[in-house]
Scaffold this motif. Structure first.
Motif, PDB file in Angstrom:
ATOM      1  N   PRO A  36       0.607  -1.196   0.004  1.00  0.00           N
ATOM      2  CA  PRO A  36       0.055  -0.096   0.019  1.00  0.00           C
ATOM      3  C   PRO A  36       0.791   1.391   0.177  1.00  0.00           C
ATOM      4  O   PRO A  36       1.858   1.270   0.470  1.00  0.00           O
ATOM      5  CB  PRO A  36      -0.672  -0.057   1.247  1.00  0.00           C
ATOM      6  N   VAL A  37       0.367   2.271  -0.646  1.00  0.00           N
ATOM      7  CA  VAL A  37       0.966   3.625  -0.811  1.00  0.00           C
ATOM      8  C   VAL A  37       0.386   4.670   0.302  1.00  0.00           C
ATOM      9  O   VAL A  37      -0.889   4.736  -0.150  1.00  0.00           O
ATOM     10  CB  VAL A  37       1.139   4.016  -2.457  1.00  0.00           C
ATOM     11  N   LEU A  38       0.885   5.170   1.071  1.00  0.00           N
ATOM     12  CA  LEU A  38       0.233   5.865   2.052  1.00  0.00           C
ATOM     13  C   LEU A  38       0.561   7.188   1.948  1.00  0.00           C
ATOM     14  O   LEU A  38       1.653   7.584   1.510  1.00  0.00           O
ATOM     15  CB  LEU A  38       0.527   5.304   3.596  1.00  0.00           C
ATOM     16  N   ASP A  39      -0.372   8.193   2.287  1.00  0.00           N
ATOM     17  CA  ASP A  39      -0.075   9.649   2.470  1.00  0.00           C
ATOM     18  C   ASP A  39       0.801   9.736   3.661  1.00  0.00           C
ATOM     19  O   ASP A  39       0.858   9.153   4.562  1.00  0.00           O
ATOM     20  CB  ASP A  39      -1.552  10.752   2.178  1.00  0.00           C
ATOM     21  N   GLU A  40       0.735  11.299   4.051  1.00  0.00           N
ATOM     22  CA  GLU A  40       1.491  11.592   5.272  1.00  0.00           C
ATOM     23  C   GLU A  40       0.845  11.455   6.491  1.00  0.00           C
ATOM     24  O   GLU A  40       1.323  11.259   7.545  1.00  0.00           O
ATOM     25  CB  GLU A  40       1.819  12.767   5.247  1.00  0.00           C
ATOM     26  N   LYS A  41      -0.660  11.049   6.469  1.00  0.00           N
ATOM     27  CA  LYS A  41      -1.191  10.549   7.626  1.00  0.00           C
ATOM     28  C   LYS A  41      -1.665   9.233   7.702  1.00  0.00           C
ATOM     29  O   LYS A  41      -2.177   8.749   8.701  1.00  0.00           O
ATOM     30  CB  LYS A  41      -2.810  11.321   7.736  1.00  0.00           C
ATOM     31  N   GLY A  42      -1.026   8.298   6.995  1.00  0.00           N
ATOM     32  CA  GLY A  42      -1.070   6.951   6.736  1.00  0.00           C
ATOM     33  C   GLY A  42      -2.244   6.341   6.207  1.00  0.00           C
ATOM     34  O   GLY A  42      -2.931   5.214   6.257  1.00  0.00           O
ATOM     35  N   ARG A  43      -3.068   7.259   5.301  1.00  0.00           N
ATOM     36  CA  ARG A  43      -4.261   6.628   4.471  1.00  0.00           C
ATOM     37  C   ARG A  43      -3.574   6.276   3.145  1.00  0.00           C
ATOM     38  O   ARG A  43      -3.062   6.937   2.491  1.00  0.00           O
ATOM     39  CB  ARG A  43      -5.174   7.755   4.306  1.00  0.00           C
ATOM     40  N   PRO A  44      -4.060   5.106   2.602  1.00  0.00           N
ATOM     41  CA  PRO A  44      -3.848   4.610   1.306  1.00  0.00           C
ATOM     42  C   PRO A  44      -4.274   5.397   0.251  1.00  0.00           C
ATOM     43  O   PRO A  44      -5.483   5.944   0.258  1.00  0.00           O
ATOM     44  CB  PRO A  44      -4.690   3.296   1.193  1.00  0.00           C
ATOM     45  N   ILE A  45      -3.572   5.869  -0.631  1.00  0.00           N
ATOM     46  CA  ILE A  45      -3.687   6.635  -1.797  1.00  0.00           C
ATOM     47  C   ILE A  45      -3.683   5.781  -3.220  1.00  0.00           C
ATOM     48  O   ILE A  45      -3.672   6.179  -4.457  1.00  0.00           O
ATOM     49  CB  ILE A  45      -2.707   7.879  -1.969  1.00  0.00           C
TER      50      ILE A  45
END
Length: 143
Positions: A36-45
């Motif tokens: 999974p590729v995550l944003d700076e808050k840990g949400r999948p993008i």
């Protein structure tokens, strides 16, 4: 049965700027086919699969030593929650023809991953065969 009962907790994840070489190393170390590729808050993008690396990077002649996850990641990313049922999880996999789903908490933060292999491991052989068939064949194309 719920997703939380079969998911892999705390999977290897990367950022959009992680090099493909690092992503591939994560796959090798974790013995998995999706990161999974995550944003700076840990949400999948998005997600990077072993297939993405082969088809969108290697086959297109990209410099894999310099390429980054966001250049080849698959989007949109479909997710499930730990409290979702296996039926809901399978339906999402079947609808979108995907074999792995990041698991997110109530805040959308990645907390796990569930794979087709995780699902079929807890089913009867006839149920497992049906799930594999339905995920592998686009609707209307089954033979």
């Amino acid at each position: 049965m719920k997703v939380q009962e079969i998911m892999t907790r705390d999977p290897a994840c990367c950022s959009a700027r992680t090099s493909l070489q690092s992503v591939a190393q994560m796959m090798a170390e974790s013995d998995c086919g999706e990161i999974p590729v995550l944003d700076e808050k840990g949400r999948p993008i998005g997600v990077v699969t072993d297939r993405d690396i082969c088809i969108r990077a290697v086959a297109q002649g990209r410099d894999t030593a310099k390429a980054q996850a966001d250049e080849i990641m698959s989007t949109p990313v479909y997710t499930v929650r730990p409290e979702d049922s296996l039926d809901e999880c399978c339906q999402l996999m079947e609808t979108h023809q995907i074999r792995r789903l990041p698991v997110v908490d109530a805040h959308g933060i990645c907390c796990g991953i569930v794979s087709q292999a995780d699902v079929v491991a807890v089913l009867t052989s006839s149920q497992a065969a049906e799930v594999v068939r339905d995920i592998s064949h686009p609707a209307g194309r089954m033979h």
